[in-house]
Design an enzyme around this catalytic site. Structure first.
Site, PDB file in Angstrom:
ATOM      1  N   MET A 269      18.340  -1.245  17.265  1.00  0.00           N
ATOM      2  CA  MET A 269      18.447  -2.258  16.608  1.00  0.00           C
ATOM      3  C   MET A 269      20.388  -2.588  16.871  1.00  0.00           C
ATOM      4  SD  MET A 269      18.444  -3.960  13.422  1.00  0.00           S
ATOM      5  CE  MET A 269      19.827  -5.403  12.710  1.00  0.00           C
ATOM      6  N   GLU A 304      19.933  -6.226  22.804  1.00  0.00           N
ATOM      7  CA  GLU A 304      19.989  -5.431  21.454  1.00  0.00           C
ATOM      8  C   GLU A 304      21.990  -5.834  21.820  1.00  0.00           C
ATOM      9  OE1 GLU A 304      19.039  -4.693  19.029  1.00  0.00           O
ATOM     10  OE2 GLU A 304      16.954  -4.017  20.211  1.00  0.00           O
TER      11      GLU A 304
HETATM   12 ZN   LIG Z   1      15.812  -8.501  18.731  1.00  0.00          ZN
END
Ligand SMILES: [Zn+2]
Length: 878
Positions: A269, A304
Site C-alpha cells: 500500500m 508503490e
Molecule cells: Zn497500486
C-alpha cells in the site's frame, strides 16, 4: 454492520462533498486492549454549494463514540445523531473545528482494514474505506487534508512509532510511554493515511534526487528478517532514479519508509511516505526467495513508489476512477520491469495474465469496464480489469499518440492536477491536448466491459499483386451492456514472405504497420506483392483483444520459427499447442484416445535446438498453455480431460526430446554465487523447465535428478523447482516426497513467507493435493487461519491452482470452499471474496459440475448477514 439489503452506488450520482476538511490532527493513544483516537478536524463549507450550512454527516464503522466537540464545546447526546455507520452534527458556521474522540479495538480487528495488530505490531490499511474504522470522517478520496499525527504508546513494546510525512517532535512520559508527532505537508485523502507501532529493526540508506536533495530511506521489519531487506532497498533506489529519468518525477519528502507486515490483505500500500507491505513482497534472500520473488519484490516496490506521483500527488476523485491511478501505475511499473529485466519476456508474462485471467473476468458475472459505472462494495473492484486491462489501455494510448507525445501528456497531466483529485477523463484529455490526437472513440475502452474480438480475413490477387486484409470487430455482451460501440483498436501487423522475411510496407521500408481499427469492419490493401504473404497480427500484443484468423497448423509452425516479433512467435506456439490439446480433449469426450499431432512435438524440438534464441524467451516457448488458459478458451470446461490431455502432451514432448532436455539441463548448471540478474534467471528457469519435463518420464535416474537437485541446491529457486518437480511427478516415490517435504519443513518452519510456498506446492499438486491432504494441512501447526497469505496458499492454491482435485467430480471441493467462504466472511470479508472467484465461473463448466457449483453458491447466498463483499459477488454470479 450494514443495511438489510446492500445497495449499489453509481458513478452518475457523484456529487462534490458539502464540506472540506483542510486539516486533520490525530492523536492515537495505543493500549493493549484498545486505542483512543482523538481527531481534530478543520472543517470548511464547500463554497460551490451555496450559503446555507446543512448538517455534516461523517461515516464510521465499528467505532465507540466517546465525545464530540464543536469549536471546543462538547455536544450533548441530544445535539448529534449517531447512526449505525454515521455521525451527524449540526453546523452553525462556514468554518469550524470538530473534535471527535473514539475508542477502537485493533486487537479484535480481523478484517485487516483500519487499525489492527499483526504479530504484536500496530498497523493500518485504509484503502479503500478503512479509515472509517479508525474515526468518523469524510472518508472519500476527493476530500484532501493536511494530516498531523501524534502516536503515544508503551516505549518498551513499541519503540518505533511511524506515520506519514516527517517526524517533527517526540517526548516521553514517566509512565514508560513515549510519543512522536508526524506532519505530512502534502494534502492527501484519508485512504493514504498510515500508522505503525512496533518493535522493529531498520535498514537505512539514502538517495540524492535530481535536484540534489538527500532523502533518508528506511525499511522496517521484525529483527529476524532484517538481513532480507537489501533487495527491496536496491529496488527502491532504482525506482527513484527511473522515475526521474523516464518521467522527470522527483521524490518530495525528507524520508521514505517501507514496513513489512505479515497479516495483510493485499500486496502493498502506497501510503504517503510510509508504504506498508505484505512481508512476501519485501523480504528476499538467496536461500529464502525464488527468482520470481526477487522480481516481484522489485516490481511491487517500484509500483508503490511510483504511486507517489500517480496516485498520491494526483489522486482519484472517487473510486470509480480507481484505474486512473492503478492502470497508469501498473503501466509505469511494467515498463520499469521491462527496462530492468527481459522486455520480451515481461510482455509475454503480462499478455498471459490478460489472456488467461483477465479475459476470463471479462467473460464472467463480475465483468466491468476499467471505469465501472456502479458497485456495491469497492473492495471487489481491485481486479485484473482495473489493474491489468487498465494498464493495457494506457499502453494503447502510448502506442496511438507515440512515446514522445505520451511523455508530454503525462507532464501536462501532472502539472494540471498536482495536489488534486482527478478523473480518468482528465488523464485522457491531457494526452489529447498534448498530442493533438483525437481520442474520442478511444474513450469507449473506459465505458465498455468485455474483450473485443477482431476477425481477420485476407485475399491475394496474383495478377495485380494486391493483398488485402479485412478486420472486423465485435464485443460480446456483458452484464448490463448488451450492445457495444466499436472500439479504437491499435493493431500492429507485419507480412511475412515465404522465407519468413518481413516485407517492407511503405516507401521508407518499415516492416511493421499500426492499423487503427475503428469501424465495425474495414479493409487495408497492400500493393506490389509477388506472392501471398502470411500476416503476423497484433504484434507485441498491441491491444487486449482476441484475434480470430484462420491459421493452419503449418502457418503456426512457420511463425514459431520466423516471426521477428517475440510475442507473436510465442503466441503461435501457444495456439498450436492449444489446438493439439483440444484434439485430445474432444477425443476423450468421445471415449477415444486421439493421436498427438506430431507437428507440435517437432516444433518444440526446433525451439529446443535453436541456440540463437534468447534463453528466457525459449523457456516461455517451451511452456505449454496452462490449464487455466485451456479452460478459458474452451467452449465448455471439462477439467479432468484438460488435465489428462495436457499431461499426455508433456510426456510426449519429454519422451521425444529426452536427450536434448538432459543435455540442456546439464549445460545450464550455474556455479558460483547466486545472482538474481536477467541472465542467470533465464538460465535457471530454462534448466528447471527441462527438469519439469524430464520427471514426466518413468525413469529412476530422472526421478533421482530432482532429488539430487533438491539436496544440492544453493538457492531457493533450484530448491523449490526440484521440490515441485518431485511432488508433481507421477513416478516419484512417496517416500522421497515425504522426505523432501519434511526436510523443507525442518529448514523453514520459522519463516512464514517461505512456509506459504510449502503449503502452496502441496495444495496445487495434482497427485498429492487431494481434499483430504488439504484438510490435514489446515491442522498443521504452521498454518494460521488469520493470515491471508496462508489462506491464499492453501485454500486458494487448491481451488484456483489444482484443477484436477478441486474439480474432481464429486463436488466436495466446492462444498469445502463454500464452507470456508461462509466462515471467513465473518472474519475477513475481503479475503473471503477473493477466494470465491473459482465458483463464480460455474456457468462455463460441463452440466454435472455446473450444478454442484451452483448449489455451493446458493448455499452461501442463503447465509444471513453476508458482508457486502460476498453479497455482491454471490448475487451477481447467480
Ligand atoms: Zn497500486
Amino acid at each position: 454492520m450494514k443495511d438489510a439489503q446492500p445497495r449499489a452506488i453509481y458513478l452518475k450520482d457523484y456529487q462534490a462533498p458539502d464540506y472540506w476538511i483542510d486539516t486533520t490532527d490525530l492523536t492515537f493513544d495505543l493500549f493493549e486492549d484498545h486505542a483512543l483516537v482523538t481527531s481534530v478536524l478543520g472543517v470548511r463549507r464547500n463554497e460551490d454549494h451555496g450559503d446555507e450550512t446543512p448538517d455534516l454527516t461523517l461515516v464510521g464503522i465499528d467505532l465507540e463514540l466517546v465525545s464530540v466537540y464543536v469549536d471546543g464545546s462538547e455536544l450533548t447526546a441530544e445535539q448529534y445523531i449517531l447512526g449505525s455507520e454515521s455521525l451527524t452534527v449540526p453546523v452553525a458556521s462556514r468554518a469550524f473545528s470538530l473534535t471527535v474522540v473514539t475508542r477502537i479495538r485493533p486487537q479484535e480487528n480481523t478484517s485487516l482494514e483500519g487499525l489492527y495488530k499483526s504479530n504484536g505490531m500496530f498497523c493500518t490499511q485504509c484503502e479503500a474505506e478503512g479509515f472509517r474504522k479508525i474515526t468518523y470522517y469524510l472518508d472519500r478520496p476527493d476530500v484532501m487534508s493536511k494530516f498531523t499525527t501524534k502516536v503515544i504508546a508503551d516505549k518498551g513494546r513499541y519503540p518505533i512509532l511511524l506515520s506519514n510525512g516527517n517526524d517533527i517532535a517526540r517526548g516521553e512520559f514517566d509512565s514508560g510511554r513515549h510519543w512522536i508527532t508526524w506532519e505530512d505537508p502534502f494534502k492527501k485523502p484519508s485512504y493514504l493515511f498510515a500508522l505503525v507501532g512496533g518493535d522493529l529493526e531498520v535498514v537505512e540508506d539514502t538517495f540524492t534526487t535530481m535536484s540534489g536533495k538527500e532523502v533518508a530511506l528506511r525499511i522496517f521489519t521484525e529483527s529476524h528478517n532484517i538481513d532480507k531487506c537489501d533487495h527491496a532497498m536496491l529496488s527502491l533506489k532504482k525506482s527513484m532514479k527511473w522515475d526521474e529519468d523516464v518521467y522527470g518525477r522527483e521524490y518530495d519528502l525528507d524520508i521514505f519508509m517501507i514496513v513489512a507486515v505479515d497479516h495483510f490483505n493485499m500486496g502493498a500500500m502506497e501510503n504517503k511516505g510510509l508504504n506498508i507491505f505484505n512481508s512476501s513482497c519485501v523480504l528476499a534472500s538467496p536461500d529464502t526467495a525464488t527468482d520470481a520473488s526477487y522480481q516481484r519484490v522489485e516490481a511491487i516496490v517500484a509500483h508503490e513508489y511510483f504511486h507517489n506521483w500517480s496516485g498520491n500527488r494526483v489522486t482519484c476523485r472517487d473510486w470509480f476512477q480507481l484505474s486512473l491511478k492503478e492502470g497508469f501505475t501498473v503501466f509505469r511499473d511494467a515498463e520499469f520491469s521491462a527496462d530492468m529485466n527481459s522486455r520480451g519476456v515481461k510482455r509475454i508474462e503480462d499478455a498471459t495474465v490478460m489472456k488467461t485471467a483477465q479475459f476470463a473476468e471479462d467473460a464472467g458475472p463480475m465483468a466491468h469496464p476499467i471505469r465501472p459505472q456502479s458497485f456495491i462494495e469497492i473492495s471487489n473492484f481491485y481486479t485484473l480489469t482495473i489493474y491489468e486491462k487498465g494498464c493495457e489501455v494506457v499502453r494503447m494510448i502510448q502506442t496511438i499518440v507515440g512515446k514522445d507525445n505520451f511523455r508530454k501528456g503525462s507532464d501536462l497531466y501532472f502539472d494540471r492536477h498536482d495536489g488534486e483529485a482527478a478523473t480518468c477523463e482528465d488523464f485522457v484529455k491531457a494526452m489529447e491536448d498534448a498530442s493533438g490526437v483525437d481520442l474520442s472513440q478511444f474513450r469507449n475502452w473506459y465505458n465498455q466491459a468485455g474483450t473485443p474480438v477482431i476477425a481477420v480475413t485476407d485475399r491475394f490477387d496474383q495478377d495485380s499483386g494486391q493483398y488485402s486484409l479485412t478486420i472486423g470487430q465485435s464485443c460480446p455482451a456483458t452484464p448490463g451492456q448488451d450492445t457495444k460501440l466499436p472500439f479504437h483498436i491499435p493493431v500492429a501487423i507485419a507480412l511475412l514472405d515465404r522465407e519468413g522475411k518481413a516485407l517492407p510496407l511503405n516507401e521508407a521500408g518499415a516492416t511493421e504497420q499500426l492499423l487503427h481499427v475503428t469501424a465495425a469492419e474495414e479493409t487495408w490493401t497492400f500493393e506490389g506483392l509477388a506472392e501471398k504473404p502470411l500476416p503476423s497480427i497484433l504484434r507485441n500484443f498491441s491491444a487486449p483483444v482476441r484475434v480470430n484468423y484462420d491459421y493452419s497448423r503449418e502457418d503456426l509452425v512457420f511463425l514459431m520459427k520466423y516471426d521477428s516479433d517475440g510475442y507473436n512467435r510465442w503466441d503461435a506456439g501457444q495456439r498450436l499447442a492449444t489446438a493439439v490439446i483440444e484434439d485430445l480433449v474432444s477425443g476423450l469426450l468421445k471415449g477415444e484416445e486421439a493421436e498427438i499431432d506430431s507437428r507440435l512435438i517437432e516444433a518444440f524440438g526446433v525451439v529446443l535446438a535453436d541456440d540463437k534464441l534468447d534463453k528466457a524467451v525459449k523457456e516461455e516457448m517451451l511452456t505449454l498453455p496452462s490449464q487455466a488458459s485451456l479452460a478459458e478458451q474452451a467452449e465448455e470446461i471439462h477439467p479432468l480431460e484438460i488435465c489428462e490431455s495436457r499431461s499426455r502432451v508433456r510426456k510426449a514432448i519429454a519422451a521425444a526430446h529426452k536427450d536434448k532436455l538432459l543435455e540442456l539441463y546439464h549445460a545450464l548448471e550455474l556455479k558460483g554465487e547466486y545472482r538474481p540478474d536477467a541472465d542467470d534467471i533465464a538460465k535457471r528457469t530454462l534448466r528447471n523447465t527441462c527438469l519439469g519435463y524430464l520427471v514426466e518420464l518413468e525413469d529412476d535416474s530422472l526421478q533421482q535428478l530432482a532429488e539430487d537437485q533438491y539436496r544440492n541446491a544453493s538457492n531457493m529457486t533450484d530448491l523449490r523447482s526440484a521440490m515441485s518437480a518431485a511432488i508433481n511427478s507421477s513416478y516419484q516415490s512417496q517416500e522421497t516426497i515425504n522426505s523432501l517435504l519434511n526436510d523443507f519443513l525442518g529448514r523453514y518452519k520459522d519463516d512464514s513467507v517461505v512456509m506459504d510456498s510449502w503449503f502452496m506446492m502441496q495444495s496445487g499438486s495434482p497427485s498429492l493435493g487431494t481434499l483430504e491432504h488439504v484438510k490435514a494441512l489446515l491442522e498443521h501447526e504452521s498454518f494460521d487461519r488469520t493470515s491471508p497469505n496462508k489462506l491464499r496458499a492453501l485454500i486458494g492454491g487448491f481451488a484456483s491452482g489444482n484443477m484436477k482435485q478441486f474439480h474432481s467430480g464429486t463436488g466436495e471441493g466446492y462444498e469445502f470452499l463454500a464452507d470456508w467462504i461462509i466462515t471467513l466472511d465473518k472474519q475477513n470479508p475481503q479475503t473471503a471474496s477473493r477466494l470465491m472467484t473459482p465458483l463464480t465461473r460455474w456457468k462455463k463448466y460441463e452440466p454435472v459440475r455446473r450444478e454442484c457449483m451452483r448449489k455451493a453458491l446458493e448455499r452461501i447466498k442463503a447465509v444471513p448477514d453476508l458482508s457486502t463483499d460476498i453479497y455482491e459477488v454471490v448475487t451477481k454470479s447467480l
